[in-house]
Design a protein around this motif. Structure first.
Motif, PDB file in Angstrom:
ATOM      1  N   ASP A  91      16.861  -1.767 -12.677  1.00 43.47           N
ATOM      2  CA  ASP A  91      15.974  -0.706 -12.205  1.00 43.47           C
ATOM      3  C   ASP A  91      14.550  -1.252 -12.281  1.00 43.47           C
ATOM      4  O   ASP A  91      14.084  -1.629 -13.363  1.00 43.47           O
ATOM      5  CB  ASP A  91      16.109   0.548 -13.066  1.00 43.47           C
ATOM      6  N   ILE A  92      13.885  -1.290 -11.138  1.00 43.51           N
ATOM      7  CA  ILE A  92      12.554  -1.886 -11.052  1.00 43.51           C
ATOM      8  C   ILE A  92      11.600  -0.867 -10.427  1.00 43.51           C
ATOM      9  O   ILE A  92      11.881  -0.336  -9.347  1.00 43.51           O
ATOM     10  CB  ILE A  92      12.574  -3.172 -10.202  1.00 43.51           C
ATOM     11  N   ARG A  93      10.500  -0.605 -11.107  1.00 41.67           N
ATOM     12  CA  ARG A  93       9.489   0.318 -10.591  1.00 41.67           C
ATOM     13  C   ARG A  93       8.218  -0.468 -10.283  1.00 41.67           C
ATOM     14  O   ARG A  93       7.687  -1.174 -11.150  1.00 41.67           O
ATOM     15  CB  ARG A  93       9.205   1.430 -11.596  1.00 41.67           C
ATOM     16  N   VAL A  94       7.730  -0.331  -9.046  1.00 40.99           N
ATOM     17  CA  VAL A  94       6.511  -1.022  -8.603  1.00 40.99           C
ATOM     18  C   VAL A  94       5.491   0.031  -8.209  1.00 40.99           C
ATOM     19  O   VAL A  94       5.808   0.963  -7.449  1.00 40.99           O
ATOM     20  CB  VAL A  94       6.790  -1.958  -7.417  1.00 40.99           C
ATOM     21  N   TYR A  95       4.270  -0.114  -8.694  1.00 42.30           N
ATOM     22  CA  TYR A  95       3.239   0.914  -8.532  1.00 42.30           C
ATOM     23  C   TYR A  95       2.295   0.621  -7.373  1.00 42.30           C
ATOM     24  O   TYR A  95       1.962  -0.536  -7.091  1.00 42.30           O
ATOM     25  CB  TYR A  95       2.424   1.049  -9.811  1.00 42.30           C
ATOM     26  N   ASN A  96       1.882   1.715  -6.717  1.00 42.32           N
ATOM     27  CA  ASN A  96       0.744   1.735  -5.791  1.00 42.32           C
ATOM     28  C   ASN A  96       0.843   0.719  -4.660  1.00 42.32           C
ATOM     29  O   ASN A  96      -0.096  -0.035  -4.370  1.00 42.32           O
ATOM     30  CB  ASN A  96      -0.565   1.517  -6.572  1.00 42.32           C
ATOM     31  N   LEU A  97       1.977   0.733  -3.984  1.00 44.07           N
ATOM     32  CA  LEU A  97       2.147  -0.098  -2.800  1.00 44.07           C
ATOM     33  C   LEU A  97       1.634   0.648  -1.573  1.00 44.07           C
ATOM     34  O   LEU A  97       1.620   1.882  -1.531  1.00 44.07           O
ATOM     35  CB  LEU A  97       3.623  -0.449  -2.605  1.00 44.07           C
ATOM     36  N   SER A  98       1.246  -0.102  -0.565  1.00 40.82           N
ATOM     37  CA  SER A  98       0.785   0.520   0.674  1.00 40.82           C
ATOM     38  C   SER A  98       1.965   1.138   1.417  1.00 40.82           C
ATOM     39  O   SER A  98       3.126   0.777   1.193  1.00 40.82           O
ATOM     40  CB  SER A  98       0.105  -0.520   1.559  1.00 40.82           C
ATOM     41  N   GLU A  99       1.653   2.068   2.316  1.00 42.43           N
ATOM     42  CA  GLU A  99       2.696   2.741   3.089  1.00 42.43           C
ATOM     43  C   GLU A  99       3.492   1.741   3.916  1.00 42.43           C
ATOM     44  O   GLU A  99       4.726   1.827   4.015  1.00 42.43           O
ATOM     45  CB  GLU A  99       2.064   3.795   4.004  1.00 42.43           C
ATOM     46  N   ASN A 100       2.813   0.768   4.490  1.00 44.70           N
ATOM     47  CA  ASN A 100       3.492  -0.234   5.302  1.00 44.70           C
ATOM     48  C   ASN A 100       4.465  -1.067   4.475  1.00 44.70           C
ATOM     49  O   ASN A 100       5.596  -1.347   4.902  1.00 44.70           O
ATOM     50  CB  ASN A 100       2.467  -1.147   5.972  1.00 44.70           C
ATOM     51  N   THR A 101       4.048  -1.460   3.267  1.00 39.90           N
ATOM     52  CA  THR A 101       4.915  -2.255   2.400  1.00 39.90           C
ATOM     53  C   THR A 101       6.136  -1.458   1.977  1.00 39.90           C
ATOM     54  O   THR A 101       7.263  -1.979   1.956  1.00 39.90           O
ATOM     55  CB  THR A 101       4.132  -2.725   1.158  1.00 39.90           C
ATOM     56  N   VAL A 102       5.944  -0.196   1.636  1.00 42.13           N
ATOM     57  CA  VAL A 102       7.068   0.646   1.247  1.00 42.13           C
ATOM     58  C   VAL A 102       8.077   0.765   2.380  1.00 42.13           C
ATOM     59  O   VAL A 102       9.291   0.662   2.184  1.00 42.13           O
ATOM     60  CB  VAL A 102       6.574   2.048   0.818  1.00 42.13           C
ATOM     61  N   GLN A 103       7.579   0.965   3.598  1.00 46.01           N
ATOM     62  CA  GLN A 103       8.463   1.089   4.757  1.00 46.01           C
ATOM     63  C   GLN A 103       9.260  -0.196   4.976  1.00 46.01           C
ATOM     64  O   GLN A 103      10.465  -0.156   5.295  1.00 46.01           O
ATOM     65  CB  GLN A 103       7.645   1.417   6.006  1.00 46.01           C
ATOM     66  N   ARG A 104       8.612  -1.332   4.790  1.00 44.33           N
ATOM     67  CA  ARG A 104       9.309  -2.609   4.980  1.00 44.33           C
ATOM     68  C   ARG A 104      10.410  -2.794   3.935  1.00 44.33           C
ATOM     69  O   ARG A 104      11.508  -3.255   4.260  1.00 44.33           O
ATOM     70  CB  ARG A 104       8.315  -3.771   4.910  1.00 44.33           C
TER      71      ARG A 104
END
Length: 326
Positions: A44-57
């Motif tokens: 389980d990996i949590r990554v903080y404050n990514l851009s919307e584009n990165t999340v979509q990818r």
């Protein structure tokens, strides 16, 4: 192996080597669970404050995730698997996150089917290779595999069904534990360990608190150490191990004796890793490895309970003090 633990390092890459997102500079929290059982390892990996584009990818394009962590001089892969789910969330008005749930080899474990006909004279090695061939299309390769029995079957063998079921049979007949570690099929004898120098666990190399004897073995907590891997040896000072108090009330003498054998301490302080869980936070205090291990000679020989087939020429070796294999 004794390496001082300081100067944290981490790398998180999502995607294949030729097209991967490097998220190493973000705040990352993770919990990785690894064991010598057939059940796939998970993360389980949590990554903080990514851009919307990165999340979509990440949600649409990528399936592989590789997490490396440790310290300068002792840094390596602690998880290599495939993404099963990506969830979005928010911790506060300013902090968003994505949660990546990943597994190691679960596709092969859940869906791999073996379909093979072997001629008379096949061996356990042939059966293992047939199972590995069925898993290969789902990304599984051969890892550490010990020499297996040379006994040959007098008749042909038909293998059709879930691959994991045939590996279970091999595990029982060959006295080995099979698992998938970082995309590799691994078979470790129950009376052996992986070759290589032991990981020395002391206060100078990152041990937290004191090791404790439990009903499952010896529990020890250290600063995050990627060198602690399933099947490897740890070297622990026996004087530092806090002994378990057995409750004799519900146990018969035979059960108590068996329990003592399984959780016994080793005279030389050598222990085989069965479970290695890593968890950490790049901007927090957590950066630890929790390990469960057993004495390298904790076999059933001392209790007089020896697996069927021992002593038959060409069958599995008689249990005893663990010997390395290559």
């Amino acid at each position: 192996m004794s390496v001082p633990q300081y100067l944290r390092q981490i790398s998180l890459k999502v995607g294949d080597a030729d097209a991967a997102l490097d998220l190493s500079d973000m705040r990352i929290r993770f919990a990785v669970r690894r064991g010598d059982t057939r059940t796939p390892n998970t993360a389980d990996i949590r990554v903080y404050n990514l851009s919307e584009n990165t999340v979509q990818r990440i949600q649409k394009e990528f399936i592989r995730v590789v997490l490396q962590a440790g310290y300068a001089g002792n840094y390596g892969i602690i998880f290599d698997g495939t993404i099963k789910q990506v969830r979005r969330g928010r911790e506060s008005q300013t902090d968003t996150y994505i949660d990546i749930t990943a597994a190691d080899g679960d596709s092969a474990y859940n869906w791999s089917v073996v379909s093979a006909s072997l001629a008379a004279g096949s061996t356990a090695e042939d059966h293992t290779q047939a199972a590995l061939g069925a898993m290969a299309s789902r990304g599984i390769t051969q890892g550490d595999v010990a020499p297996l029995s040379l006994n040959r079957l007098p008749r042909g063998k038909v293998m059709f069904g879930m691959t994991r079921d045939f590996l279970d049979v091999t595990g029982k007949t060959q006295d080995v534990s099979w698992s998938i570690q970082d995309g590799k099929l691994t078979l470790i004898p129950n009376t052996a360990y992986l070759p290589g120098e032991p990981v020395v666990v002391t206060s100078a190399t990152g041990m937290i608190g004191l090791p404790e004897q439990s009903q499952n073995g010896i529990n020890v907590k250290t600063l995050l150490n990627p060198g602690i891997r399933i099947g490897r040896r740890l070297k622990i000072d026996n004087a530092s191990i806090q002994r378990l108090r057995l409750n004799p009330a519900p146990l018969t003498e035979a059960n108590t004796s068996l329990a003592l054998v399984q959780i016994a301490t080793n005279a030389d302080g050598m222990y085989k890793v069965l479970v290695a869980n890593h968890y950490g936070d790049t901007r927090g205090n957590e950066w630890y490895t929790d390990t469960i291990c057993i004495s390298v000679d904790a076999t059933l020989t001392n209790s007089g309970m020896i697996s069927g087939g021992v002593g038959i020429p060409g069958a599995i070796a008689e249990p005893g003090s663990v010997r390395p294999f290559g």
